[in-house]
Design an enzyme around this catalytic site. Structure first.
Site, PDB file in Angstrom:
ATOM      1  N   MET A 158      48.786  45.722  40.503  1.00  0.00           N
ATOM      2  CA  MET A 158      48.272  44.087  41.028  1.00  0.00           C
ATOM      3  C   MET A 158      47.661  43.553  39.210  1.00  0.00           C
ATOM      4  O   MET A 158      47.446  42.157  40.015  1.00  0.00           O
ATOM      5  CB  MET A 158      46.686  43.822  41.814  1.00  0.00           C
ATOM      6  CG  MET A 158      46.753  44.170  43.537  1.00  0.00           C
ATOM      7  SD  MET A 158      46.332  43.736  44.143  1.00  0.00           S
ATOM      8  CE  MET A 158      44.344  43.618  44.488  1.00  0.00           C
ATOM      9  N   GLY A 178      41.397  52.205  32.617  1.00  0.00           N
ATOM     10  CA  GLY A 178      41.856  52.184  34.203  1.00  0.00           C
ATOM     11  C   GLY A 178      43.494  52.755  34.428  1.00  0.00           C
ATOM     12  O   GLY A 178      43.614  53.818  34.368  1.00  0.00           O
ATOM     13  N   HIS A 179      44.240  51.176  33.494  1.00  0.00           N
ATOM     14  CA  HIS A 179      45.123  51.467  34.628  1.00  0.00           C
ATOM     15  C   HIS A 179      46.459  52.190  33.742  1.00  0.00           C
ATOM     16  O   HIS A 179      47.455  52.503  33.700  1.00  0.00           O
ATOM     17  CB  HIS A 179      45.963  50.021  34.513  1.00  0.00           C
ATOM     18  CG  HIS A 179      45.533  49.153  35.612  1.00  0.00           C
ATOM     19  ND1 HIS A 179      44.427  48.015  35.452  1.00  0.00           N
ATOM     20  CD2 HIS A 179      45.935  49.420  36.773  1.00  0.00           C
ATOM     21  CE1 HIS A 179      44.219  47.241  36.617  1.00  0.00           C
ATOM     22  NE2 HIS A 179      44.620  47.958  37.494  1.00  0.00           N
ATOM     23  N   HIS A 203      43.783  47.283  32.554  1.00  0.00           N
ATOM     24  CA  HIS A 203      42.691  47.106  31.713  1.00  0.00           C
ATOM     25  C   HIS A 203      42.950  49.073  31.122  1.00  0.00           C
ATOM     26  O   HIS A 203      43.639  49.470  31.959  1.00  0.00           O
ATOM     27  CB  HIS A 203      41.705  47.125  32.466  1.00  0.00           C
ATOM     28  CG  HIS A 203      41.119  47.800  33.777  1.00  0.00           C
ATOM     29  ND1 HIS A 203      41.016  49.411  34.344  1.00  0.00           N
ATOM     30  CD2 HIS A 203      41.134  46.827  35.169  1.00  0.00           C
ATOM     31  CE1 HIS A 203      41.364  49.775  35.177  1.00  0.00           C
ATOM     32  NE2 HIS A 203      40.661  48.400  35.574  1.00  0.00           N
ATOM     33  N   GLY A 256      44.381  55.380  41.371  1.00  0.00           N
ATOM     34  CA  GLY A 256      43.437  56.031  40.600  1.00  0.00           C
ATOM     35  C   GLY A 256      42.267  56.600  41.986  1.00  0.00           C
ATOM     36  O   GLY A 256      42.152  56.426  42.730  1.00  0.00           O
ATOM     37  N   GLN A 257      40.985  57.320  41.265  1.00  0.00           N
ATOM     38  CA  GLN A 257      39.928  57.766  42.321  1.00  0.00           C
ATOM     39  C   GLN A 257      39.300  57.115  42.548  1.00  0.00           C
ATOM     40  O   GLN A 257      38.614  56.866  43.733  1.00  0.00           O
ATOM     41  CB  GLN A 257      39.429  59.421  40.751  1.00  0.00           C
ATOM     42  CG  GLN A 257      38.229  59.911  42.089  1.00  0.00           C
ATOM     43  CD  GLN A 257      37.734  60.513  41.652  1.00  0.00           C
ATOM     44  OE1 GLN A 257      37.896  61.593  40.413  1.00  0.00           O
ATOM     45  NE2 GLN A 257      36.727  60.677  41.410  1.00  0.00           N
TER      46      GLN A 257
END
Ligand code: PAF
Length: 282
Positions: free
Chosen positions: A30, A36-37, A34, A147-148
């Site tokens: 979305m 994480g992405h 960051h 992602g987890q």
């Protein structure tokens, strides 16, 4: 890097990329990208010849009182980050490209959305499945990465892939964390400095519960109640904190050997909802 906004154009470009059976990996997002992405994009890169990122703040997965309007959006910065990761194609559609004005069909989920985020965000996973199902049909990836941190999302999408016969491999990327343990999330941008300093408390509670279970506690309810009080004393409002079965996504009172569990929590700090989880295999 190609940037597309329409489904037709995306399909045309993907046909070219897919030339000679090249493998396509999809990272649905979305936006407000960051690290994480970026870790999802890097994992995607290891499993495919071409990486496709989608950027779309999906209105159907937000409740009426949720943060759809204020959700962080900056397409130019996101595109720059994708360019730096050598992403081949970004699909960033408008709402009208993805959703028809008329709406006669929906996806219903049985039981696996009763607890965790599904319990506190009615309609959320139906909205997630609607958009992910569309993206799978538009992109037709060989592999898709989630992602987890959103473990329930991953497990519900896995059921969709199985039950709707999508020919797509799913990969779950580990939670990416800041140095102090806070799980990275686009919503962390809402935290004040004070809240940001408090926020890793959720991860620490999950770790504490996991350590106790690792040391032999198999009825964790008292332990969990204690952690909830500790978190509340620090200023968190608890949405849920519990141990759930990996298989059924239901809370479990007594843990048994040879089973998988998710120690998961969702909490509010001011107007920010944080989620996190740890996996445990006994
Ligand atoms: O995890 C997210 O960012 C969203 O739920 C997803 C999978 C992109 C669907 O909108």
């Amino acid at each position: 890097m190609l940037v597309t906004h329409t489904i037709d154009n995306t399909r045309e470009e993907l046909d070219k990329l897919r030339n000679n059976n090249k493998r396509i990996a999809l990272v649905p997002t979305m936006g407000a990208l960051h690290n994480g992405h970026l870790s999802l994009i890097r994992l995607a890169r290891r499993h495919a010849d071409h990486v496709v990122v989608t950027i779309f703040v999906n209105p159907k997965q937000f409740g009426p009182a949720e943060d759809f309007d204020s959700y962080p959006r900056d397409l130019d910065i996101d595109l720059e980050k994708c360019r730096n990761e050598k992403v081949e194609l970004v699909f960033a559609p408008e709402r009208s490209e993805v959703y028809d004005q008329d709406n006669y069909l929906s996806i219903r989920i049985e039981s696996i959305n009763r607890y965790m985020c599904g319990g506190s965000r009615p309609g959320f996973f139906e909205g997630v499945l609607l958009i992910v199902n569309k993206l799978f049909n538009i992109i037709k990836p060989d592999v898709a990465i989630f992602g987890q941190k959103d473990i329930q999302q991953f497990l519900i999408i896995s059921r969709m892939v199985k039950e709707f016969n999508h020919n797509i491999e799913l990969l779950m990327a580990p939670v990416e964390r800041a140095n102090d343990g806070l799980a990275l999330s686009s919503r962390n941008a809402y935290l004040s400095d004070h809240e940001r300093a408090t926020a890793p408390g959720l991860f620490r509670s999950l770790q504490y519960i996991k350590n106790q279970i690792d040391q032999g506690v198999n009825t964790p309810s008292l332990l969990i109640e204690h952690q909830k009080s500790e978190l509340e004393a620090k200023g968190f409002k608890i949405d849920y904190l519990d141990v759930f079965s990996f298989k059924t996504l239901e809370p479990v009172n007594t843990l048994s050997k040879d089973s998988g569990y998710i120690i998961a929590g969702a909490v509010w700090l001011g107007k920010t909802r944080l989620i996190d989880n740890l996996l445990i295999e006994l």
